[in-house]
Write an enzyme that holds these catalytic residues in place. Structure first.
Site: not given
Ligand code: CO8
Length: 371
Positions: A155
């Site tokens: 990213c």
């Molecule tokens: N629908 C419903 N519930 C869900 C879903 C869903 N889709 N997904 C997860 N849940 C559930 C989980 O299972 C969890 O349940 P439980 O509490 O029972 O365990 C609950 O929801 C909460 O889950 P999380 O704690 O994971 O939720 P968050 O509030 O942390 O949100 C995010 C998840 C949105 C992923 C968030 O943590 C986030 O955005 N984090 C930062 C990520 C980030 O910035 N990443 C950078 C990536 S970019 C990069 O560098 C990659 C480059 C490569 C690109 C090419 C890729 C193709």
């Protein structure tokens, strides 16, 4: 020698997917998987898959919609992979094609011809092929001179390439360097993974970095740059050319993006805000000197926290514009899309920050001032 950003460009696909459409496809897949494996689930040997929800996606990430290469193939429950027909070697490759579209816009904005470009850097999260370099194909398609090479910093691909381009200009190796950042992320997205299926979208951006002496008025002077990396397995993709040597694991889900989103969130927010504050101090600037921050577009809650830690108050949309509600996370392109769409209203003398963060971990901060 001073380097400036004199033009930017943006390409986006015509297909797009709303959260409701994405969730409907995912949940149909879940229902089918659970029905097919009902006996194992009942016997307790297999966990049932859980459905996704549009409410969760908006609340957890701020994403409402994304542009994608192929809506039909990505949502088709039989497939859930974009259909991207292979092209003959004689035809411009897809990544070069979208890069050229964005590049032409950047050149036009700067009032330049391709012949003015002395170097091309293609930097993105997933390159279409190892060689010949995409950058050289783009250089050839545009009719630019000089040299070209590819790089990948996930990213932070665009900001790290801006640093490279700035260094090339400052060292006098080139007067105009074109950075292209084609992020065709859905090619590496697992539409069957509830944790990540909603995050990414496709886009390509281009940035022209030039010697200030030849740049047009209104270009953005690069005041300072700061790059930092720290190793982490929390965002990972194990796809690579050695995979074919182990058939057992070659097609496993870890050959697409996987991430521990919560850990990334917690670890990256302090890392980014500290780097920005340190670099501001080094440039003898105060947070209030920043008229606008064009932050990486991964998560709206993350951006709110980072902006608040830097500015000392909650940032308005004017101070830190969001584009991820419409574009999703477009990897390296996110902060540049925000800059491209939300910078023309700023005045001469206004300062701003383009900032990326992502896998690696990697953080890139580019401080700019409008001339
Ligand atoms: N629908 C419903 N519930 C869900 C879903 C869903 N889709 N997904 C997860 N849940 C559930 C989980 O299972 C969890 O349940 P439980 O509490 O029972 O365990 C609950 O929801 C909460 O889950 P999380 O704690 O994971 O939720 P968050 O509030 O942390 O949100 C995010 C998840 C949105 C992923 C968030 O943590 C986030 O955005 N984090 C930062 C990520 C980030 O910035 N990443 C950078 C990536 S970019 C990069 O560098 C990659 C480059 C490569 C690109 C090419 C890729 C193709």
């Amino acid at each position: 020698m001073t380097a400036v950003i004199s033009g930017t460009g943006l390409w986006r696909p015509s297909d797009s997917i709303t959260n409701d459409e994405l969730v409907a496809s995912f949940n149909a897949y879940v229902e089918r998987y659970n029905a097919e494996h009902a006996a194992d689930i009942a016997a307790g040997v297999l966990e049932p898959l859980q459905p996704s929800s549009a409410e969760f996606i908006v609340k957890a990430s701020g994403i409402k919609h994304r542009y994608v290469l192929d809506k039909k193939g990505s949502l088709d429950v039989e497939r859930m992979v974009p259909r991207i027909p292979e092209r003959p070697n004689e035809q411009l490759s897809l990544m070069a094609e979208v890069s050229v579209t964005a590049a032409k816009q950047a050149l036009e904005q700067a009032g330049r011809d391709a012949q003015d470009v002395d170097a091309v850097i293609c930097s993105c999260s997933s390159l279409q092929r190892p060689y010949p370099a995409l950058a050289i194909e783009v250089q050839n398609a545009l009719g630019a001179g000089g040299f070209g090479y590819d790089m990948n910093v996930a990213c932070s691909s665009a900001t790290f390439a801006i640093q490279n381009a700035t260094d090339i200009v400052r060292a006098g190796h080139a007067r105009s360097v074109l950075v292209v950042n084609p992020e065709l992320t859905t090619g590496h997205l697992n539409f069957r993974d509830r944790e990540t299926h909603f995050i990414f979208g496709d886009a390509a951006v281009a940035i022209l970095i030039e010697n200030a002496e030849v740049a047009p008025k209104g270009a953005w002077k690069i005041l300072g740059t700061k790059l930092q990396t720290r190793f982490s397995n929390n965002i990972r993709n194990n796809f690579g050319f050695l995979n074919r040597g182990d058939e057992q694991f070659r097609d496993m889900p870890d050959k697409l993006i996987t991430q521990q989103g919560r850990k990334v969130f917690k670890e990256v927010v302090p890392m980014v805000s500290e780097i920005v504050l340190q670099q501001l101090a080094e440039l003898k600037l105060k947070p209030s000197d920043l008229r606008r921050m064009w932050l990486h577009q991964a998560n709206s809650n993350m951006n709110r926290l980072i902006a608040e830690r830097v500015l000392g108050h909650e940032a308005s949309q004017d101070e830190a514009p969001t584009v991820l509600d419409e574009y999703g996370n477009t990897a390296g392109a996110g902060s540049i899309i925000a800059f491209h769409l939300h910078s023309s209203d700023l005045k001469s003398g206004d300062r701003g920050l383009i900032c990326s963060f992502g896998a690696g971990y990697s953080v890139g901060a580019i401080f700019v001032q409008k001339t």
